[in-house]
Each structure stands twice: as structure tokens, then as C-alpha cells.
Enzyme design. Structure first.
Site, PDB file in Angstrom:
ATOM      1  N   GLU A  35       0.827  -1.213   0.000  1.00  0.00           N
ATOM      2  CA  GLU A  35       0.000   0.000   0.000  1.00  0.00           C
ATOM      3  C   GLU A  35       0.860   1.261   0.000  1.00  0.00           C
ATOM      4  OE1 GLU A  35      -3.299   0.598  -0.289  1.00  0.00           O
ATOM      5  OE2 GLU A  35      -3.354  -1.497  -0.872  1.00  0.00           O
ATOM      6  N   CYS A 200     -18.147  -2.708 -17.380  1.00  0.00           N
ATOM      7  CA  CYS A 200     -18.175  -2.375 -15.942  1.00  0.00           C
ATOM      8  C   CYS A 200     -19.403  -2.970 -15.251  1.00  0.00           C
ATOM      9  CB  CYS A 200     -18.150  -0.858 -15.799  1.00  0.00           C
ATOM     10  SG  CYS A 200     -18.376  -0.320 -14.103  1.00  0.00           S
TER      11      CYS A 200
HETATM   12  S1  SF4 Z   1     -17.347   5.596 -15.443  1.00  0.00           S
HETATM   13 FE1  SF4 Z   1     -18.961   4.432 -14.396  1.00  0.00          FE
HETATM   14  S2  SF4 Z   1     -19.592   2.857 -15.861  1.00  0.00           S
HETATM   15 FE2  SF4 Z   1     -17.642   3.672 -16.553  1.00  0.00          FE
HETATM   16  S3  SF4 Z   1     -16.117   2.275 -15.691  1.00  0.00           S
HETATM   17 FE3  SF4 Z   1     -16.345   3.997 -14.238  1.00  0.00          FE
HETATM   18  S4  SF4 Z   1     -17.901   3.343 -12.781  1.00  0.00           S
HETATM   19 FE4  SF4 Z   1     -18.039   1.961 -14.534  1.00  0.00          FE
END
Ligand code: SF4
Length: 351
Positions: A35, A200
Site C-alpha cells: 500500500e 463495468c
Molecule cells: S465511469 Fe462508471 S460505468 Fe464507466 S467504468 Fe467507471 S464506474 Fe463503470
């Protein structure tokens, strides 16, 4: 557990990183070292340093017993040397006050040099599954975007809001898995530029994605002009080919590292060296200016290669000022520009 935490954990199980060196033989000490190294430094850069460092200092006792020079030598090139000095001091304190066992409570951890709220949270969550929030750069980016938070995250008001959000998301029973997941999301998908939103796991609820503001968030630090400073490095060499290095004071830039003696600006370097070291010197060459940027100022370094004028002139070694063969100097804790100058102007003879 919140739906977001559950999705992050499920994503991490399938797509996250599980083979980083600090994830093997995971212990509070190894998580702590990783870390600290990962602050302001990318994973790919840290990996070889972490492996060499933990080979040489496998536990708190080994680190506490080592000399500062040895520790800085193993940190040399990673930058932000205050981290290494504080880690070393903290290890000595852990040995002295906690019997060499990394403390298990947040209060004891944040009392150690170099450990702030986020690092203490990361050590406890990742190594002991304690449900505490982490707010490093990656987590800040994910939370800022996911919640559509405007304002620079270094601003106190914005930071306080981020800490609240970070605390609400940590699941009571899966703190380690969750923390690793959100850190990995920030490092691999929710990257600073061109985040991979289509892969994501929290894309459906992401405000930045909904508004197309991924590139604008988090807001950048307000611009400010960095002051400029100037330093003259006296690169003094003797007739045996050795170079004179000086250990810098513990406080200030490059604290505790070895550097070339610094001649005050606007001073004649030959007169200054004669006065400082009681030695006649002559200028061999004035090397090109080197620039180095710190967080708070820019430094331009004027390196001047000097030679002792007469062979009989000898500068006695003092603890903080010593002659080194260039090849030996390479293993010292050196400031990055000093290392570059030695490599360029005093290349080691082939063995
Ligand atoms: S901007 Fe939002 S949707 Fe895009 S990778 Fe980051 S958290 Fe996920």
C-alpha cells in the site's frame, strides 16, 4: 450488502487480479508495504520493487533492523522517499511497542509514521477483513464517477462526502473482497482516460456514464503555477576516479539520500569548493541543465564536473561526505537525477 458491493465482488471473482505479489502469502506486513509503494505509483512499476524489498526485508523485524541506507537503496528509483523513511521508522516502532506484530486496531495503525486513514483501512480490510473504508486514488475516481460528484476530490467538502459514500458501501462480512474489487475496478476498467464502461459491473447505475461525463470526472485540481528553484551540483572527482557524495539531511527534499554537494546559487563553485573542502579544484565541464518537478516546485539543476587540482589534495571522508567509486554508488539510496548524472558522466568500468 448493497447491490453495488455485491456486483463488484462478483465481477472481481471472475475478472479481477488475483496474482499480484502482495496477494500471495498475504499478511498485514506485505499489504502494508504494498500500500505504501502503490501510493502515487503504478502497479507495474511497483511489482519488481515489492519483490526485491520483501525478499530483503521479509518481515517487520528485518526491516526495523536494517540501516536507512539499505532501505533507501531498495527504494531507489521509486520516488517519494519520505515513504521509505517513514516505513522504516514505523517498523522500528512496531518492533518496539507491538512486539513486531503489525497492530490490529485502526487507532494504533494511524498512529504510525506514514499511515493515514485510507492506508490503515486498506491494511485492515485486505489482511484482516475489517469493514473499514478506503479512499485511494482509484476508489475516489470510481465513487466520483459513479455518483456524479462534481468538484476536485482534494477539496475538503468533496473528500468528506466521498468518505461517507465509501463507508456506506463496505459490507460488514466481505470487506477484503469488496476493497480489492473496487480498487481493481479503478485500476483496470474505470481508468483515468477512456474507461471501459461497457465491461463495468456498475454501469447501469453510473451517473457519469448516464451523463457522458466520464472524462470530466473527477474534476482536476485547480491549476496553480509551481515556483522555480535552482541548484548547482558540484560533481567532484579525485584522481582515483571516485566521486564525492554527500548525504542529505533527514528533512527536506531527498531526505537521507546521497547527492552531489550543492553549491549555493550565485557563488563561484571553485571558491566554494576550496572553502568547503579545503581543496583546490578545477572545472572539467558544465553539463546541460537537468529539470526535475516536485509536487510543490520545479527544480533546475546545473551540474558542474570538477576535479581536484593536485593529486596530493585529499578530502578527508566525513560521515555525511564520502568518496565512492561510481559502481559502488549505484547501490546507495540516490535521488533520481543524481543517479542519472552518475550513469551519464561517470559510467562504471566494465568488470
Ligand atoms: S465511469 Fe462508471 S460505468 Fe464507466 S467504468 Fe467507471 S464506474 Fe463503470
Amino acid at each position: 450488502m448493497t447491490d453495488i458491493a455485491a456486483r463488484l465482488i462478483a465481477w472481481h471473482r471472475r475478472h479481477g487480479r488475483h496474482d499480484l505479489p502482495w496477494q500471495r502469502n498475504r499478511s498485514p506486513y506485505r499489504v502494508w508495504v504494498s500500500e505504501i509503494m502503490l501510493q502515487q505509483t503504478r502497479v507495474a512499476t511497483v511489482i519488481p520493487y515489492f519483490e526485491r524489498f520483501t525478499d530483503r526485508f521479509p518481515d517487520v523485524a528485518a526491516l526495523a533492523a536494517a540501516s536507512l541506507d539499505d532501505v533507501l537503496g531498495h527504494w531507489s528509483g521509486l520516488g517519494y522517499y519520505a515513504r521509505a523513511r517513514q516505513l522504516h521508522r514505523a517498523a522500528q516502532r512496531v518492533l518496539e511497542h507491538h512486539g513486531g506484530v503489525v497492530p490490529e486496531t485502526f487507532a494504533e495503525l494511524v498512529a504510525l509514521p506514514g499511515i493515514g486513514r485510507s492506508t490503515a483501512g486498506a491494511i485492515l480490510a485486505l489482511s484482516r477483513n475489517v469493514p473499514l473504508p478506503v479512499l485511494d486514488g482509484n476508489v475516489k475516481r470510481v465513487l466520483t464517477r459513479h455518483n456524479g460528484i462534481e468538484g476536485w476530490p482534494g477539496d475538503r467538502r468533496v473528500e468528506a462526502l466521498l468518505w461517507t459514500l465509501a463507508g456506506e458501501l463496505v459490507p460488514a462480512d466481505r470487506a477484503g473482497a469488496y476493497t480489492q474489487a473496487i480498487m481493481d475496478l479503478g485500476a483496470t476498467l474505470c481508468t483515468r482516460t477512456r474507461p471501459l464502461c461497457s465491461d463495468c459491473p456498475v454501469t447501469q447505475t453510473c451517473r457519469a456514464r448516464e451523463l457522458g461525463q466520464q472524462e470530466q470526472l473527477p474534476a482536476k485540481r485547480p491549476r496553480r503555477l509551481l515556483p522555480e528553484k535552482h541548484a548547482v551540483f558540484a560533481m567532484l572527482q579525485n584522481d582515483a576516479g571516485e566521486i564525492l557524495l554527500q548525504r542529505r539531511p533527514e528533512t527536506g527534499i531527498w531526505g537521507g539520500l546521497w547527492s552531489f554537494p550543492e553549491c549555493p546559487a550565485q557563488t563561484d563553485v571553485v571558491d566554494w569548493a576550496a572553502d568547503q573542502f579545503d581543496a583546490g579544484v578545477e572545472i572539467v565541464t558544465r553539463a546541460p541543465i537537468l529539470r526535475h518537478t516536485f509536487t510543490h516546485f520545479r527544480l533546475s539543476i546545473e551540474p558542474i564536473h570538477l576535479r581536484l587540482r593536485r593529486a596530493e589534495h585529499r578530502i578527508a571522508d566525513r560521515p555525511a561526505v564520502q568518496w565512492w567509486r561510481p559502481a559502488e554508488a549505484a547501490s546507495l539510496g540516490l535521488a533520481a537525477p543524481v543517479r542519472r548524472l552518475i550513469e551519464k558522466h561517470f559510467p562504471s568500468e566494465p568488470s
